[in-house]
Write a protein that holds these residues in place. Structure first.
Motif, PDB file in Angstrom:
ATOM      1  N   GLN A 280       1.118  -1.269  -0.188  1.00  0.00           N
ATOM      2  CA  GLN A 280      -0.223   0.100  -0.438  1.00  0.00           C
ATOM      3  C   GLN A 280       1.040   0.872  -0.212  1.00  0.00           C
ATOM      4  OE1 GLN A 280      -2.702  -0.405   3.037  1.00  0.00           O
ATOM      5  NE2 GLN A 280      -3.687  -2.148   2.640  1.00  0.00           N
ATOM      6  N   PHE A 281       0.520   2.654  -0.345  1.00  0.00           N
ATOM      7  CA  PHE A 281       1.342   3.502   0.137  1.00  0.00           C
ATOM      8  C   PHE A 281       0.122   5.084  -0.193  1.00  0.00           C
ATOM      9  CE2 PHE A 281       0.178   1.422  -5.052  1.00  0.00           C
ATOM     10  CZ  PHE A 281      -0.452   2.382  -5.240  1.00  0.00           C
ATOM     11  N   ILE A 282       1.031   5.749   0.326  1.00  0.00           N
ATOM     12  CA  ILE A 282       0.100   6.757   0.455  1.00  0.00           C
ATOM     13  C   ILE A 282       0.000   7.573  -0.934  1.00  0.00           C
ATOM     14  CG2 ILE A 282       2.360   9.001   0.339  1.00  0.00           C
ATOM     15  CD1 ILE A 282       1.045  10.357   2.697  1.00  0.00           C
ATOM     16  N   GLY A 397      -3.393   4.343  -0.931  1.00  0.00           N
ATOM     17  CA  GLY A 397      -4.391   3.814  -1.980  1.00  0.00           C
ATOM     18  C   GLY A 397      -3.050   2.374  -2.331  1.00  0.00           C
ATOM     19  N   LYS A 398      -3.859   1.532  -3.018  1.00  0.00           N
ATOM     20  CA  LYS A 398      -2.462   0.326  -3.652  1.00  0.00           C
ATOM     21  C   LYS A 398      -3.237  -0.124  -5.461  1.00  0.00           C
ATOM     22  CE  LYS A 398      -6.346  -3.254  -2.689  1.00  0.00           C
ATOM     23  NZ  LYS A 398      -6.788  -4.096  -2.124  1.00  0.00           N
ATOM     24  N   PHE A 399      -2.497  -0.389  -5.984  1.00  0.00           N
ATOM     25  CA  PHE A 399      -2.406  -1.274  -7.669  1.00  0.00           C
ATOM     26  C   PHE A 399      -3.752  -2.260  -7.593  1.00  0.00           C
ATOM     27  CE2 PHE A 399       2.013   0.323  -7.548  1.00  0.00           C
ATOM     28  CZ  PHE A 399       1.408   1.912  -8.968  1.00  0.00           C
ATOM     29  N   ASN A 400      -5.002  -1.805  -8.581  1.00  0.00           N
ATOM     30  CA  ASN A 400      -5.101  -3.142  -8.832  1.00  0.00           C
ATOM     31  C   ASN A 400      -5.016  -4.035 -10.057  1.00  0.00           C
ATOM     32  OD1 ASN A 400      -6.008  -2.093 -10.940  1.00  0.00           O
ATOM     33  ND2 ASN A 400      -8.329  -1.214 -10.641  1.00  0.00           N
ATOM     34  N   LYS A 401      -5.311  -4.821 -10.481  1.00  0.00           N
ATOM     35  CA  LYS A 401      -5.741  -5.780 -11.512  1.00  0.00           C
ATOM     36  C   LYS A 401      -5.666  -5.315 -12.350  1.00  0.00           C
ATOM     37  CE  LYS A 401      -7.219  -9.687  -9.389  1.00  0.00           C
ATOM     38  NZ  LYS A 401      -8.053 -11.262  -9.651  1.00  0.00           N
ATOM     39  N   SER A 402      -5.692  -3.727 -12.890  1.00  0.00           N
ATOM     40  CA  SER A 402      -5.682  -3.861 -13.676  1.00  0.00           C
ATOM     41  C   SER A 402      -4.724  -2.378 -14.083  1.00  0.00           C
ATOM     42  CB  SER A 402      -6.913  -2.573 -14.524  1.00  0.00           C
ATOM     43  OG  SER A 402      -8.325  -3.521 -14.552  1.00  0.00           O
ATOM     44  N   GLU A 404      -4.138   0.805 -12.221  1.00  0.00           N
ATOM     45  CA  GLU A 404      -4.987   0.798 -11.630  1.00  0.00           C
ATOM     46  C   GLU A 404      -4.583   1.667 -10.163  1.00  0.00           C
ATOM     47  OE1 GLU A 404      -8.846   0.911 -15.412  1.00  0.00           O
ATOM     48  OE2 GLU A 404      -8.134   0.432 -13.432  1.00  0.00           O
ATOM     49  N   VAL A 405      -4.738   2.606 -10.057  1.00  0.00           N
ATOM     50  CA  VAL A 405      -3.826   2.982  -8.432  1.00  0.00           C
ATOM     51  C   VAL A 405      -5.619   3.141  -7.706  1.00  0.00           C
ATOM     52  CG1 VAL A 405      -3.912   4.952  -6.749  1.00  0.00           C
ATOM     53  CG2 VAL A 405      -2.068   4.200  -8.361  1.00  0.00           C
ATOM     54  N   VAL A 406      -6.410   2.894  -6.594  1.00  0.00           N
ATOM     55  CA  VAL A 406      -7.360   2.398  -6.074  1.00  0.00           C
ATOM     56  C   VAL A 406      -7.102   2.958  -4.989  1.00  0.00           C
ATOM     57  CG1 VAL A 406      -8.221   1.191  -7.921  1.00  0.00           C
ATOM     58  CG2 VAL A 406      -7.640   0.379  -5.724  1.00  0.00           C
ATOM     59  N   LEU A 407      -7.928   3.679  -4.249  1.00  0.00           N
ATOM     60  CA  LEU A 407      -7.629   4.448  -2.801  1.00  0.00           C
ATOM     61  C   LEU A 407      -8.656   3.458  -2.158  1.00  0.00           C
ATOM     62  CD1 LEU A 407      -8.816   8.650  -3.818  1.00  0.00           C
ATOM     63  CD2 LEU A 407      -6.687   7.019  -3.313  1.00  0.00           C
ATOM     64  N   LEU A 408      -7.872   3.538  -0.452  1.00  0.00           N
ATOM     65  CA  LEU A 408      -8.458   2.667   0.414  1.00  0.00           C
ATOM     66  C   LEU A 408      -9.532   3.382   1.147  1.00  0.00           C
ATOM     67  CD1 LEU A 408      -5.298   0.887   0.383  1.00  0.00           C
ATOM     68  CD2 LEU A 408      -7.525   0.001  -0.484  1.00  0.00           C
ATOM     69  N   LYS A 409     -10.302   3.049   1.578  1.00  0.00           N
ATOM     70  CA  LYS A 409     -11.440   3.470   1.528  1.00  0.00           C
ATOM     71  C   LYS A 409     -11.176   3.984   3.697  1.00  0.00           C
ATOM     72  CE  LYS A 409     -15.085   4.760  -1.362  1.00  0.00           C
ATOM     73  NZ  LYS A 409     -14.721   5.910  -2.179  1.00  0.00           N
TER      74      LYS A 409
END
Length: 409
Positions: A280-282, A397-402, A404-409
């Motif tokens: 995970q990353f900021i 956030g983290k990378f998804n399978k595509s 892309e960066v998605v934000l973590l709620k």
């Protein structure tokens, strides 16, 4: 007849002289250039996204303000501080260059900060996060940031890791001013939580995979339960690949700074490989991938597609952080310019814009938030004066399978 020929010849010469001089002067008065001094070689995705964000915000005003056309000139410093200084010197010599936008890397800004402030170079920072960048040692401060500030980032990363139950962090940091500023803030944040890092290791740009594996084995042997990583895409990919290739019982979760998102990390580390690592990353808390985009964000996205040939849909905006921050920061710059009367004189106009940035009279709507006077006059007693964002604007956030960066709620 001779007299008429003389008069006609005089008029023709006069017109030619007028034509040869007047248009160039008018053209010079009608143009200002924004320099983008960034790494277009090693951190290409971040630099291109910043350029796209600037272009999209300028497109909202048809690239013109007060009858003056604004364009963008890209300068590749290749992550080299000396090359960045040469670009800054070229900016000073360019009478039509008004503003500099910086890129992902903090070291060029840290190395040239005094030069920037001494020469009153109006510099807008949409990514580089090292804390000292916006804290001048003199009364002159010409750097304005709309990005994560490492004075807060270390605290945020530490806080989120502790909330997830980790208690034995190990600091793995690049050996630069950026890495050292994060060591200070992360160590202090952990101290405030009565926790001491299990250990600390430094690495240089270009670190190899074998060296990374040795370090990761040593970190596991130290008893650490999580790694706090501060580095860029190239080294982030190296350490992640090394982690994947280690036995599963040696792999540790990684909580990273966002430098890994600014290059080709997802091309080097596949989705299948990333599934084997808890990474995970900021980030800051807006993404075009959100399901509930506001009408404003939808309009910006539509304009981004219309204004940039390499954007066909929202998934074409790589390193979204750069686009989002550069777009918001350019809108703030435009608001500051609208608040003053441009003179056509570079030095006078940069001074006017500097003053307006510190005293914006009207709020500015951005993608991240509605900015109410984002900057104020700087002093050592007001160290956050040139910071548009606060820790409340951060998320993980983290990378998804595509990829892309998605934000973590």
């Amino acid at each position: 007849m001779f007299f008429m020929k003389y008069v006609f010849g005089f008029l023709v010469c006069t017109c030619l002289i007028f034509i040869s001089t007047y248009p160039s002067n008018v053209q010079a008065q009608q143009k200002y250039t924004i320099y983008l001094d960034a790494d277009f070689s090693g951190a290409t995705a971040s630099s291109l996204s910043i350029q796209q964000g600037i272009n999209t915000a300028l497109a909202e005003v048809d690239h013109q303000l007060q009858g003056i056309k604004f364009d963008v000139a890209t300068k590749d410093h290749r992550a080299n501080s000396l090359r960045s200084k040469r670009n800054l010197e070229a900016f000073l010599a360019d009478e039509r260059a008004l503003v500099v936008f910086s890129g992902l890397h903090s070291p060029p800004l840290l190395a040239n900060k005094d030069f920037i402030n001494e020469n009153k170079i109006l510099l807008l920072d949409p990514w580089a996060a090292a804390g000292p960048i916006t804290r001048s040692s003199s009364t002159e401060n010409w750097i304005f940031r709309l990005s994560i500030d490492d004075s807060n980032a270390g605290s945020f990363i530490s806080q989120k890791a502790l909330e997830q139950g980790f208690s034995k962090p190990y600091l793995l940091l690049e050996d630069t001013g950026w890495g050292r500023s994060n060591k200070k803030t992360m160590t202090q944040a952990l101290k405030d939580a009565a926790i001491k890092p299990v250990g600390l290791s430094w690495f240089n740009w270009g670190a190899g995979k074998n060296h990374a594996k040795v370090l990761l084995r040593d970190i596991k042997a130290s008893g650490a339960d999580v790694i706090f990583f501060v580095g860029n895409s190239a080294e982030g990919a190296t350490f992640t690949q090394a982690m994947v290739e280690l036995p599963q019982d040696i792999r540790l979760p990684i909580r990273s700074h966002w430098g890994i998102t600014g290059g080709d990390f997802t091309e080097k580390v596949s989705a299948t490989q990333r599934e084997k690592v808890d990474l995970q990353f900021i980030q800051t808390n807006f993404s075009f991938l959100n399901d509930d985009l506001s009408m404003f964000a939808q309009r910006v996205l539509a304009l981004a597609i219309e204004s940039n040939n390499d954007i066909k849909n929202k998934r074409d905006i790589n390193a979204q952080t750069g686009f989002i921050h550069a777009y918001d920061l350019t809108r703030i710059m435009i608001a500051a310019i609208k608040q003053v009367k441009l003179t056509g004189n570079k030095n006078k106009d940069s001074q006017l814009i500097h003053q307006a940035l510190e005293s914006l009279e009207q709020p500015v709507q951005g993608l991240l938030k509605n900015y109410q006077r984002p900057f104020t006059p700087y002093s050592k007693d007001n160290p956050n004066a040139h910071e548009a964002l606060t820790i409340a604007d951060y998320s993980m956030g983290k990378f998804n399978k595509s990829n892309e960066v998605v934000l973590l709620k």
